[in-house]
Design a protein around this motif. Structure first.
Motif, PDB file in Angstrom:
ATOM      1  N   PRO A 160       0.839  -1.195   0.000  1.00  0.00           N
ATOM      2  CA  PRO A 160       0.000   0.000   0.000  1.00  0.00           C
ATOM      3  C   PRO A 160       0.879   1.253   0.000  1.00  0.00           C
ATOM      4  CG  PRO A 160      -0.157  -1.159   2.112  1.00  0.00           C
ATOM      5  CD  PRO A 160       0.730  -1.964   1.231  1.00  0.00           C
ATOM      6  N   ALA A 161       0.373   2.284  -0.660  1.00  0.00           N
ATOM      7  CA  ALA A 161       1.100   3.548  -0.723  1.00  0.00           C
ATOM      8  C   ALA A 161       0.112   4.696  -0.765  1.00  0.00           C
ATOM      9  CB  ALA A 161       1.995   3.575  -1.956  1.00  0.00           C
ATOM     10  N   LEU A 162       0.577   5.850  -0.352  1.00  0.00           N
ATOM     11  CA  LEU A 162      -0.236   7.061  -0.372  1.00  0.00           C
ATOM     12  C   LEU A 162       0.386   8.035  -1.362  1.00  0.00           C
ATOM     13  CD1 LEU A 162      -2.560   8.762   0.884  1.00  0.00           C
ATOM     14  CD2 LEU A 162      -0.851   9.612   2.528  1.00  0.00           C
ATOM     15  N   GLN A 163      -0.405   8.450  -2.332  1.00  0.00           N
ATOM     16  CA  GLN A 163       0.019   9.490  -3.269  1.00  0.00           C
ATOM     17  C   GLN A 163      -0.467  10.821  -2.711  1.00  0.00           C
ATOM     18  OE1 GLN A 163      -1.791   7.883  -6.970  1.00  0.00           O
ATOM     19  NE2 GLN A 163       0.016   8.739  -7.964  1.00  0.00           N
ATOM     20  N   VAL A 164       0.449  11.763  -2.589  1.00  0.00           N
ATOM     21  CA  VAL A 164       0.111  13.105  -2.118  1.00  0.00           C
ATOM     22  C   VAL A 164       0.420  14.071  -3.249  1.00  0.00           C
ATOM     23  CG1 VAL A 164       0.576  14.882  -0.387  1.00  0.00           C
ATOM     24  CG2 VAL A 164       0.751  12.456   0.240  1.00  0.00           C
ATOM     25  N   PHE A 165      -0.587  14.838  -3.638  1.00  0.00           N
ATOM     26  CA  PHE A 165      -0.423  15.835  -4.690  1.00  0.00           C
ATOM     27  C   PHE A 165      -0.616  17.221  -4.087  1.00  0.00           C
ATOM     28  CE2 PHE A 165      -2.148  12.037  -6.759  1.00  0.00           C
ATOM     29  CZ  PHE A 165      -1.203  11.824  -7.744  1.00  0.00           C
ATOM     30  N   ILE A 166       0.322  18.117  -4.372  1.00  0.00           N
ATOM     31  CA  ILE A 166       0.252  19.484  -3.866  1.00  0.00           C
ATOM     32  C   ILE A 166       0.455  20.442  -5.036  1.00  0.00           C
ATOM     33  CG2 ILE A 166       1.286  21.175  -2.298  1.00  0.00           C
ATOM     34  CD1 ILE A 166       2.406  18.693  -0.725  1.00  0.00           C
ATOM     35  N   ARG A 167      -0.486  21.369  -5.210  1.00  0.00           N
ATOM     36  CA  ARG A 167      -0.376  22.374  -6.267  1.00  0.00           C
ATOM     37  C   ARG A 167       0.251  23.633  -5.676  1.00  0.00           C
ATOM     38  NH1 ARG A 167      -2.729  21.936 -10.940  1.00  0.00           N
ATOM     39  NH2 ARG A 167      -4.341  20.573 -10.106  1.00  0.00           N
ATOM     40  N   ILE A 168       1.370  24.040  -6.254  1.00  0.00           N
ATOM     41  CA  ILE A 168       2.093  25.220  -5.798  1.00  0.00           C
ATOM     42  C   ILE A 168       1.531  26.474  -6.482  1.00  0.00           C
ATOM     43  CG2 ILE A 168       4.373  26.304  -5.581  1.00  0.00           C
ATOM     44  CD1 ILE A 168       4.024  23.552  -4.103  1.00  0.00           C
ATOM     45  N   THR A 169       1.418  26.415  -7.799  1.00  0.00           N
ATOM     46  CA  THR A 169       0.797  27.490  -8.594  1.00  0.00           C
ATOM     47  C   THR A 169      -0.173  26.816  -9.558  1.00  0.00           C
ATOM     48  OG1 THR A 169       2.426  27.442 -10.390  1.00  0.00           O
ATOM     49  CG2 THR A 169       2.935  28.861  -8.489  1.00  0.00           C
ATOM     50  N   SER A 170      -0.774  27.606 -10.430  1.00  0.00           N
ATOM     51  CA  SER A 170      -1.736  27.006 -11.359  1.00  0.00           C
ATOM     52  C   SER A 170      -1.089  25.991 -12.296  1.00  0.00           C
ATOM     53  CB  SER A 170      -2.442  28.091 -12.164  1.00  0.00           C
ATOM     54  OG  SER A 170      -1.500  28.801 -12.946  1.00  0.00           O
ATOM     55  N   ILE A 171       0.223  26.112 -12.525  1.00  0.00           N
ATOM     56  CA  ILE A 171       0.889  25.165 -13.431  1.00  0.00           C
ATOM     57  C   ILE A 171       1.991  24.339 -12.757  1.00  0.00           C
ATOM     58  CG2 ILE A 171       0.366  26.431 -15.548  1.00  0.00           C
ATOM     59  CD1 ILE A 171       3.208  27.577 -15.415  1.00  0.00           C
TER      60      ILE A 171
END
Length: 182
Positions: A160-171
């Motif tokens: 099992p793994a956790l994907q973490v996505f973080i948006r810094i700016t719009s791109i």
């Protein structure tokens, strides 16, 4: 009463070619009945003859060149999916892309997303959940997303793994993968 050609602005040969290259079903129709396709597209009278004289095999060849370019761009975004597809990558992509052409901003990511949708229905064993999650995040406006996945360790085992996505700016965004060893 106006006929169809009078109510719709006539298009030039270049515009008609663009539509034909993007739509496999329209190319098939051109092969079967070039006159009907010229009328359907509303091609200008001065371009009508040139359109009906197109060689279907040459047009299909050029369309495949464009599809191969799309495949290369989508492959860059979905390497694990393409690894799992192996020799079936081109047939699967061709089946999808022949009648689907995304438009607008982010069209490569959208193309990859739509290809994944196609695979989920037609070839679910080749589908990579981690890449799907990444595409969903990229195409969303979310600043943060968390997704549980099972990461393959080898052909028989996964963790099992956790994907973490973080948006810094719009791109600009980042992905962090946290694996859980049991």
């Amino acid at each position: 009463m106006r006929n169809l050609n009078e109510s719709v602005a006539a298009i030039d040969l270049i515009t008609a070619l663009g539509r034909l290259l993007r739509d496999g079903a329209l190319r098939d129709a051109l092969t079967a009945d070039p006159q009907a396709v010229a009328v359907q597209l509303g091609v200008r009278e001065c371009d009508h003859l040139a359109l009906v004289q197109l060689v279907p095999d040459d047009l299909e060849f050029q369309a495949r060149v464009l599809l191969r370019k799309r495949l290369a761009a989508v492959h860059h975004i979905l390497p694990e999916t393409f690894r799992q597809l192996d020799s079936n990558a081109w047939p699967a992509f061709h089946q999808y892309a022949r009648t689907n052409w995304p438009a607008g901003d982010g069209s490569i990511a959208l193309d990859a997303y739509e290809f994944c949708n196609h695979l989920k229905q037609c070839n679910p064993e080749s589908f990579c959940t981690a890449e799907w999650n990444r595409l969903q995040f990229v195409l969303s406006k979310k600043r943060l997303a968390l997704r549980w996945i099972h990461r393959s360790v080898n052909a028989k085992n996964s963790i099992p793994a956790l994907q973490v996505f973080i948006r810094i700016t719009s791109i600009r965004w980042h992905e962090i993968l946290l694996c859980c060893r049991l």
